[in-house]
Every structure is written in C-alpha cells, then in structure tokens.
Write a protein that holds these residues in place. Structure first.
Motif, short mmCIF file in Angstrom:
data_model
loop_
_atom_site.label_atom_id
_atom_site.label_comp_id
_atom_site.label_asym_id
_atom_site.label_seq_id
_atom_site.Cartn_x
_atom_site.Cartn_y
_atom_site.Cartn_z
N ILE B 202 0.84 -1.21 0.00
CA ILE B 202 0.00 0.00 0.00
C ILE B 202 0.86 1.25 0.00
CG2 ILE B 202 -2.09 -0.96 1.08
CD1 ILE B 202 -1.05 -0.15 3.79
N PRO B 203 0.34 2.36 -0.50
CA PRO B 203 1.11 3.60 -0.52
C PRO B 203 1.19 4.23 0.87
CG PRO B 203 -1.08 4.00 -1.38
CD PRO B 203 -0.99 2.54 -1.12
N VAL B 204 2.18 5.10 1.02
CA VAL B 204 2.42 5.71 2.34
C VAL B 204 2.23 7.23 2.27
CG1 VAL B 204 4.19 6.14 4.10
CG2 VAL B 204 4.01 3.89 3.04
N ASP B 205 1.51 7.75 3.26
CA ASP B 205 1.42 9.20 3.44
C ASP B 205 2.26 9.58 4.64
OD1 ASP B 205 -0.56 10.16 1.44
OD2 ASP B 205 -1.85 8.68 2.43
N LEU B 206 3.30 10.39 4.38
CA LEU B 206 4.14 10.85 5.49
C LEU B 206 3.60 12.22 5.90
CD1 LEU B 206 7.57 10.02 3.82
CD2 LEU B 206 6.55 8.77 5.73
N VAL B 207 3.17 12.35 7.15
CA VAL B 207 2.59 13.62 7.57
C VAL B 207 3.40 14.24 8.70
CG1 VAL B 207 0.93 12.49 9.12
CG2 VAL B 207 0.49 14.81 8.35
N ASP B 224 12.06 14.38 5.08
CA ASP B 224 12.87 14.02 3.90
C ASP B 224 13.57 12.68 4.09
OD1 ASP B 224 12.07 16.27 2.65
OD2 ASP B 224 13.85 17.45 3.14
N ARG B 225 14.08 12.45 5.32
CA ARG B 225 14.77 11.18 5.59
C ARG B 225 13.78 10.01 5.44
NH1 ARG B 225 17.75 13.97 9.57
NH2 ARG B 225 16.16 13.52 11.14
N ALA B 226 12.57 10.23 5.93
CA ALA B 226 11.55 9.17 5.81
C ALA B 226 11.21 8.93 4.34
CB ALA B 226 10.30 9.57 6.58
N ALA B 227 11.11 10.03 3.59
CA ALA B 227 10.78 9.91 2.16
C ALA B 227 11.89 9.16 1.43
CB ALA B 227 10.58 11.29 1.56
N THR B 228 13.14 9.46 1.79
CA THR B 228 14.28 8.77 1.16
C THR B 228 14.19 7.27 1.41
OG1 THR B 228 15.58 10.71 1.63
CG2 THR B 228 16.81 8.74 1.03
N MET B 229 13.88 6.94 2.65
CA MET B 229 13.80 5.52 3.00
C MET B 229 12.69 4.82 2.20
SD MET B 229 13.66 3.91 6.75
CE MET B 229 15.35 3.62 7.13
N MET B 230 11.59 5.51 2.03
CA MET B 230 10.47 4.94 1.28
C MET B 230 10.88 4.73 -0.18
SD MET B 230 7.95 4.47 3.30
CE MET B 230 7.94 4.78 5.05
N ARG B 231 11.53 5.76 -0.71
CA ARG B 231 11.93 5.69 -2.12
C ARG B 231 12.89 4.51 -2.33
NH1 ARG B 231 13.33 10.58 -2.44
NH2 ARG B 231 15.57 10.29 -2.20
N ARG B 232 13.89 4.39 -1.42
CA ARG B 232 14.86 3.30 -1.55
C ARG B 232 14.20 1.93 -1.43
NH1 ARG B 232 19.62 5.72 2.22
NH2 ARG B 232 20.45 7.20 0.70
N SER B 233 13.11 1.88 -0.70
CA SER B 233 12.41 0.60 -0.52
C SER B 233 11.38 0.36 -1.62
CB SER B 233 11.70 0.56 0.85
OG SER B 233 12.59 0.86 1.86
N GLY B 234 11.31 1.32 -2.54
CA GLY B 234 10.39 1.17 -3.67
C GLY B 234 8.93 1.32 -3.28
N ILE B 235 8.68 2.15 -2.28
CA ILE B 235 7.30 2.32 -1.82
C ILE B 235 6.75 3.66 -2.30
CG2 ILE B 235 5.83 2.57 0.25
CD1 ILE B 235 7.95 0.75 1.65
N GLU B 236 5.57 3.63 -2.89
CA GLU B 236 4.91 4.85 -3.35
C GLU B 236 4.57 5.71 -2.12
OE1 GLU B 236 1.29 3.94 -5.43
OE2 GLU B 236 0.60 6.02 -5.21
N HIS B 237 4.94 6.99 -2.16
CA HIS B 237 4.70 7.81 -0.98
C HIS B 237 4.49 9.28 -1.33
CE1 HIS B 237 8.98 8.17 -1.80
NE2 HIS B 237 8.91 9.36 -1.23
N ARG B 238 3.88 9.97 -0.34
CA ARG B 238 3.70 11.41 -0.50
C ARG B 238 4.03 12.08 0.83
NH1 ARG B 238 -2.34 11.93 -2.52
NH2 ARG B 238 -2.44 10.14 -1.14
N GLN B 239 4.56 13.32 0.76
CA GLN B 239 4.86 14.05 1.98
C GLN B 239 3.78 15.12 2.19
OE1 GLN B 239 9.14 14.42 0.55
NE2 GLN B 239 9.34 14.97 2.73
#
Lengths: 470, 294
Positions: B202-207, B224-239
């Motif tokens: 499932i996609p992730v919303d970082l709030v 940003d650090r959380a977003a980086t981790m999501m990106r590296r793990s190949g997870i769809e995300h939004r900040q």
C-alpha cells in the motif's frame, strides 16, 4: 534517562494496580487521627476504620488474600484495638477449622469420581425432558450442597451439565439458552441448598460462633434443618419457574444427549471399593455433624473426616495442599477476629444504635422492618464480597439489633447466600461462569427475579413459620 | 523478531489474527498467539481450578482451548505451520503448563521456526505485560476494545510496540499514514512502516504536523529522511505538512481508510500517565488500525 523512565514506568504500573490499597491506606491514616464520635470508644472507632479498610481491600483485591488478612491482623495490634494474644486467639476457632476442613473435604470428594453416579441418578429420575432435567440438577445440587459445601457440588456437577449440553449439540450457538438453564440450575441449586444445614457453608458456622460469643445457645444441627430446610424445598420449584421463564431452551427434550451421557457414564464401570469407602467415610462425617457437633464442633468433625480420607489413602496430602486456598482460610480467620473485636470494642453496639436511631424504635420493634434492613445490608455486601466475609463482618452488628438473636442471625446467614446477582458473589456461580458459556449479564437477568422472590419469601417465612417453632 | 498476538474469541479475533500474521510474515518474526481468559476472584480461584481439573477428567475442553484450536485451524488453513503439524491436528493434551496460569503449545512454523499458542487467565493488561516482560516481544498485536482505558493501559504499561487492529475492513483499500517529526522514536517507526507497507502493498502518506505555520528545519529533514527511505524501498509515498494539533491532524488524515504507524511518546511515563500523550489520544478514538512503535 532510559533507566529513570523504566523506574517511573514500573512505579506508575504499581500505583495503577494498587490504587485501592493506596486509597485504603490514606483513608486509614486520615481517620486514625480523627477523634472517635461521641458514644464510641477509641478502640471501637479504630475497629470500624480497620473494617472499612478490610472491605475496600476484599472487594477490590489489589493484593493477594493472605496479604489482606495480615493487614487486618496487624492493624488490630498497631491501632491498639487488641493485643497480639487476643487477636491470635480470635483468629483460630471452630469456624476456621470448618472452612479449612470443608475445602480439604472438597478435594477429597471431587477425586472420588462420584460425578458419574450422580449423573446416572439424575437421568434415571428425570428422563429426557429438559425441564425435568433442569429441575433434577437444581434439586440434587441443593440436597448435596446442604451437606458438602456448594463449591464441591458445583465442581462435581459442572462436567455432567456440560457433557449433556455438548452431547445435545456441538454447536454452542444452538445451545445458549439450554446452557444457561442447566448451568444456572446447578449454581443456584447449590446456593439454595447451602443454607439447609450448618455444614452447608462457612458462613453458617461463623454465625454459630457469634451466637456463642453473644451468650446465645446456637441451634443444633437438626434444629437448624427444621428451621431452614423447608425454605430450601420451597425455593426449588420457584427456581425452576424463574429459570424456565428466563431461558427458553432450544430443545424441549434431550434424548440424544441423555443417551450419549449414559454411554459415557457406563464407561466408568461399576462402583469401586474405594468409592464405597469414600462414601462411607462421608457418612461417618455427616453422622458426626448431626450428633456430635454440639460437643466437638463442626470444624473438628470436618477435620476428622479429612484425617480419615488421608489415612485410608483416598486422598494425598500433596493434592490437598495444591488445591486448598490457604489464603481464603487465613482471610476468614482474620475477618472473624475482626468481627470479635467489633463486638468487644463496642463498635457493633454503636453501629446498631445508628440504625436504631435513624429508623426509630417503634419501627424496629416490627420484626419485618428489622429483617428488611438485615436483608438490604447483607444481600448488598454478599454480592460484592463473599458471603462468609459478609457474615464475619456484619454478624456482630446484626446481633446487636433488636429482636431474637437466633431470628436475626439466621436471616442474615440465609440471605448472605442470595448471591444470585453477580458471577463473583459465590464460588458456585464463579465455577459455572468460568466455563465460558455464560455472560455476566445472564446473572442479572435471572438473578434479579430469583433474588426478589427469595427476599419476599424469607420475609414471610421467617415471620410466619419460625413463630410456630418458638 | 518476536510478535505476540492477543486473541479474545473466535467471533471477533479473525481480523486481528489475519492482520497480525501478515505483518509478522513481513518481519519474518516468530509468533506467539495468546488467549487470556477472564480473571477469577481470588476467593474462588482454587475451587475453579479444581472444577476445571474435573472437566479434564470428563474430556471436556477448558475455557479458551477452543479459541486456541480455532487459531490452530486458521494457521493450518493458511499454511503458517508445517504440513506434518497440520496432519497431526490440534493436540490439546500437548498444552503444557509452563507456570501458574500459563499453558503453552509449541508448533513448527513455515515463515519462521516457532509458532506458539498460549493460554493464560487473569487481568488482560497484567497478563500481557508479564508475557512481554518474560519473553521480550518486539510487537504486541491486539484487537480494538470498546474500553477507552484499555488503549491507555496498553500504551502505558506494555513494554513493546503495540499494534491495535481497530475496525479492519477487508474490502477497504487502505493507505499507510506515518506521522514524522524530529523525535527519537520517528526513525524506528519509519522502518516499521516500510515493512508494513511492503506486507500490504500500500502507498504511504508521510505527515508532519506543527502548531505553527512555519515548519522548522528538523521537521523538514525528518520528513525528507523518511521519504528517502520509502523511495529506496520502492514504496509509493507522499509528503504532507499540516498545521494543527498533531493528534487532530493524524485522526483527520487517517479517516477510516488508513493504517497508522507512529513512534511512541518520549514523554516521562509519569507525565504520560496523568496528562496522556498524542499516541494515547489518537489510539483512544481511532477508527483505524494503529501501530505504535516503541
């Protein structure tokens, strides 16, 4: 920081789990320094403080029962209510022996495998009709618990009831009403029967001890039965009606269940020599209670029974030691010693006077009014505490109320068994509740009806039938 | 890692067990499934035990054993336990009393070595706390409760991460909501969120929520650090950067279609007990599953 947080966390946890211990302690410290009310000695005032602390702790159980018992004992000495010797003398008496013996006999009896015989006996008498089986369960439970303690009978009869339910249908959803009918027949039958004789429950023996303390000749075993047993018999058909009207069983006949139960019972084989000996020894104990209890005491005879079971190898001490709740025994000893101090310190007299003054003498001279007050106090407390603890604490106050001590004491003892309203009020209710087929609100559904009827009945019964006996 | 899944009844515990096992699988964790039976008054505890021993003589199931059997069947149907164990079936006589009120049945798992079934009785918070303290679980998973005090006590007293499976709807397409800020607990919560997002795909919303209009550098960096981790793990995300009280922002954004993963409070336990915490406030009213990472 981490260690400090851990310590704080543990402290907060302890506080949250022991909040009632803290409240009881604060109450005790505050009231200790408040002067005694007019007309009450300082010892009496402090005894009442200890009694309130004890009630808070018994109801909420923040610490194990022996801990509560020891608090009751040490506070009597530290508060200057009594010296160590008189507390310890009051701590151990025939009622405590009886409770100890009764719990031990329960272990010995349950191990004998009489349940299969009882199951067969009930089914032979009742046939397969659900209504008759439920009546059979409550009647047998009542008769047995008159003599061997309600918890023992509930433990013996629970598997019979559950087996019958399971053999009727494996699907629990299809037997919710049937389960309630059978299980309440067992539990309430045990409660009703437990008033029938002095050996039916610890509270009966506690009241006999208090009668002696007040210089009243206690009822003999037979005389008790003459006073109370008709009430047991009157309550049984009423119980059957209440349960039948509250829980409409899904099956009007339990043919399949009965047939399979018979097969199961048949597998247990013929009655063994060991079972015969166990039954004979119990008969010896029963005869002892009836004919010798006035000389030796019910407790001593119960313990004699335990000795007989041990020496004949019918029960192992290890089993007794494992299953007897020593905490309950110590607590009842402590509660009785507190009850004795409530009387000796004048607290019982003072508390009774509060009731007298609030009601007015003219009202309290009407026995039914006194009975109603006793019933209100005792039933409320017994459904929150345990019935024996209720009699132990309230007994001295009740015996200070106007009227015949045998009458008031007996009413209090009988209504303390009306633990119909909650699953925790009596061991028999807790035992059937613990099997997971009942909800706590089921106790209220059936309990308020049975409680109201029983209270109405005892008011009439005590003031009509007992008059003829005096 | 070690997960503890607390179940209450066959009727209501299916989502807890299903979600719990799925998350445990994502973490390759060993699992203990625990049923806690009701507390018995100390006055009657021994006679109840005596009655239950008598039930065993009649080959009747003890209360709770049927729930464990149901859990066993659940594990077997989804092949979380090995075929030879499935073939043997649920052996209630293999439940071994390991201490006072605790009995245990050890099974061989497929996704990890051990799957344990545990039977306990007593106050649920006391029993779970004791179980966690004895066996050092990383995550405790439990179904939602109507009792508000329960959420508070779980967060306050259980010394592991807590996943409350509140009102899980299988038909719903969930997102993962991860509140992030500069607190010490955020990085671990983000790591857990990655695994959960992978488990459920499932996609992730970082709030990131702040009371002020201005978001400090530390908050932006944490996001940003959380977003980086999501990106590296190949997870769809939004900040997301929202202004307002954190607990209100989280509840509003989560709605009923998010699983929330958040770090635990770093407040002193005494303050937390008397004044509560953001986590407790969110969990108390949550109409969504929530994982509080300690």
């Amino acid at each position: 920081m981490e260690v400090r947080n851990q310590l704080s966390s543990n402290l907060i946890y302890w506080v949250s789990r022991n909040i009632w211990l803290i409240i009881a302690s604060i109450f005790g410290i505050l009231f200790y320094f408040i002067p005694a009310p007019a007309g009450l000695s300082i010892e009496g005032w402090r005894t009442i403080i200890i009694a309130v602390i004890a009630l808070i702790l018994i109801v909420t159980e923040p610490i194990p029962l022996p801990g509560i018992a020891f608090i009751i004992i040490i506070l009597q000495v530290y508060f200057g209510v009594a010296d160590a010797n008189s507390v310890s003398k009051a701590f151990m008496n025939d009622a405590v022996f009886f409770i100890m013996g009764s719990l031990m006999l329960a272990v010995a009896i349950i191990q004998q495998g009489w349940d299969a015989r009882i199951a067969l006996g009930i089914i032979r008498l009742t046939g397969s009709s659900t209504t008759r089986i439920a009546f059979g369960f409550s009647t047998i439970a009542a008769i047995l618990s008159s003599f061997i303690g309600e918890h023992t009978v509930a433990a013996i009869m629970l598997p019979i009831g559950l087996t019958l339910i399971r053999f009727t249908s494996e699907d629990k959803e299809q037997t919710t009403q049937l389960s309630a009918l059978i299980l309440f027949s067992i539990a309430y039958g045990c409660l009703i029967g437990s008033i029938g004789t002095p050996s039916g429950g610890g509270r009966n023996v506690i009241m006999m001890i208090y009668w002696k303390e007040y210089g009243v000749e206690p009822l003999s075993y037979w005389r008790w039965m003459v006073y109370v047993y008709p009430l047991v018999l009157l309550q049984l058909p009423l119980l059957a009606w209440v349960l039948r009207s509250t829980f409409k069983p899904e099956f009007s006949r339990l043919d399949s269940g009965v047939r399979r139960l018979k097969v199961q019972v048949a597998r247990s084989g013929k009655i063994t020599d060991q079972q015969k000996l166990a039954a004979f020894l119990f008969l010896v104990v029963f005869i002892g209670w009836v004919f010798l209890s006035e000389t030796f005491g019910l407790g001593i005879i119960a313990i004699t029974g335990v000795v007989l079971y041990i020496v004949t190898d019918l029960v192992k001490w290890e089993d007794i030691n494992k299953h007897v709740n020593w905490g309950v025994i110590i607590l009842f000893g402590a509660a009785i010693s507190l009850g004795v101090q409530i009387k000796n310190s004048g607290a019982a007299h003072w508390l009774a006077n509060i009731v007298l003054n609030s009601m007015g003498d003219e009202w309290l001279n009407i026995p039914i009014v006194t009975d109603s007050i006793i019933i209100l106090l005792t039933t409320t407390m017994a459904n929150l505490l345990s019935s024996s603890a209720t009699v132990a604490v309230l007994g001295p106050v009740i015996l200070n109320l106007p009227g015949d001590a045998i009458h008031t004491g007996l009413v209090a003892t009988i209504v303390s068994a009306f633990g119909y309203f909650t699953a925790v009020a009596a061991p028999a209710c807790t035992i059937v509740y613990s099997c997971g087929l009942l909800r706590s609100k089921d106790f209220l559904r059936a309990g308020w009806k049975m409680g109201t009827i029983s209270i109405g009945l005892i008011l009439v019964y005590a003031n009509v039938y007992w008059r003829f006996l005096q | 890692m070690k997960f503890l899944i607390a179940i209450g009844s066959k009727e209501y515990s299916e989502p807890t067990l299903r979600i719990g096992m799925r998350v445990a699988k994502a973490f390759k964790a060993s699992v203990t499934i625990c049923y806690v039976g009701p507390k018995v008054s100390a006055f009657s505890s021994n006679v109840v035990r005596l009655a239950q021993e008598n039930l065993e003589r009649w080959e009747m199931e003890l209360p709770g054993v049927d729930v464990l059997e149901w859990a066993f069947n659940f594990l077997a149907a989804r092949e979380y336990i090995t075929p030879n164990i499935i073939e043997t079936g649920f052996q209630k006589n293999m439940l071994i009393q390991s201490s006072g009120s605790r009995s245990e049945l050890l099974l061989q798992g497929t996704m990890c070595k051990d799957v344990r079934l545990i039977l306990r009785s007593g106050d649920i918070i006391d029993e779970l706390r004791d179980e966690v303290a004895q066996n050092k679980y990383d995550v405790t998973i439990i179904g939602g409760s109507q009792k508000r005090r329960m959420a508070h006590d779980l967060v306050q007293f259980i010394d592991s991460s807590i996943f409350v499976v509140n009102k899980f709807d299988y038909a719903m397409r969930y997102g993962l909501l991860v509140p992030v800020n500069d607190s010490k607990s955020t990085p671990k919560a983000v790591k857990y969120a990655v695994r959960v997002a992978q488990a459920f795909d499932i996609p992730v919303d970082l709030v990131t929520a702040s009371r002020k209009e201005e978001f400090g550098e530390s908050y932006k960096n944490a996001s940003d650090r959380a977003a980086t981790m999501m990106r590296r793990s190949g997870i769809e995300h939004r900040q997301h950067f929202k202004v307002g009280e954190a607990d209100e922002v989280i509840k509003k954004m989560a709605g009923d279609d998010h699983i929330v993963v958040m770090g635990s409070s770093t407040k002193n336990p005494v303050k937390k007990f008397f004044f509560g915490s953001k986590q407790i406030r969110v969990m108390t009213d949550a109409p969504f599953p929530i994982l509080i990472v300690k």
